[in-house]
Write an enzyme that holds these catalytic residues in place. Structure first.
Site, PDB file in Angstrom:
ATOM      1  N   CYS A  89     -12.603   9.615 -42.859  1.00  0.00           N
ATOM      2  CA  CYS A  89     -13.224  10.168 -41.664  1.00  0.00           C
ATOM      3  C   CYS A  89     -14.736  10.112 -41.828  1.00  0.00           C
ATOM      4  CB  CYS A  89     -12.765  11.607 -41.444  1.00  0.00           C
ATOM      5  SG  CYS A  89     -13.530  12.394 -40.010  1.00  0.00           S
ATOM      6  N   HIS A  97     -26.661   5.899 -40.646  1.00  0.00           N
ATOM      7  CA  HIS A  97     -25.724   5.811 -41.768  1.00  0.00           C
ATOM      8  C   HIS A  97     -24.291   5.617 -41.271  1.00  0.00           C
ATOM      9  CE1 HIS A  97     -24.202   6.700 -45.804  1.00  0.00           C
ATOM     10  NE2 HIS A  97     -23.355   7.553 -45.252  1.00  0.00           N
TER      11      HIS A  97
END
Length: 158
Positions: A89, A97
């Site tokens: 996840c 990022h």
């Protein structure tokens, strides 16, 4: 189809085969552990419900979703492994990022599947918020772990 319109835990019974002798590795990212543990539970239970034996389901942990690809490669190169499920996840943050990690993991998992010619399943959530992640890890939209397990089973029956 958007998750909002379909539960991740729903699936058709096409291409469901006997998996009692198949060997699975489930690789779980430790990052966002509350979410990834729920994904693992869904995948593990779905494999058992469809006939996999406990002895043929191996769990491996990696620090984060980025490491799923190398973990998948190490597992996929083992000829006794029939399918690899990658669960993670990555929640959108304030920097780019998120984009770099999601792109690298998606391409990496695809490349491992093609290199070893076996199912290597992308079970990585890429939500905007923790709530969206939990909604897809056993919440109102079902469980992406269930979907990953069913995808592996169906690909083995391809």
């Amino acid at each position: 189809m958007a998750t909002a319109l379909k539960s991740l835990s729903e699936h058709s019974s096409k291409n469901i085969q006997d998996i009692s002798t198949k060997k699975f590795v489930i690789i779980v990212s430790e990052w966002n552990e509350e979410v990834t543990e729920a994904l693992y539970s869904g995948a593990y239970q779905t494999l058992l419900q469809h006939g996999a034996s406990k002895e043929n389901i191996i769990r491996k942990n990696v620090p984060g979703s980025f490491e799923l690809t190398l973990g998948a490669q190490w597992c996929a190169q083992d000829e006794s492994i029939d399918a690899v499920l990658c669960l993670g996840c990555v929640i959108q943050g304030e920097t780019r990022h998120f984009d770099f990690i999601c792109d690298a993991v998606a391409h990496g998992i695809t490349n491992v599947a093609l290199k070893y010619n076996k199912p290597v399943i992308f079970g990585v959530l890429t939500p905007n918020t923790q709530k969206q992640a939990m909604d897809r890890a056993g919440g109102k939209h079902g469980n992406k772990g269930d979907e990953a397990a069913i995808t592996a089973i169906k690909m083995l029956g391809f």
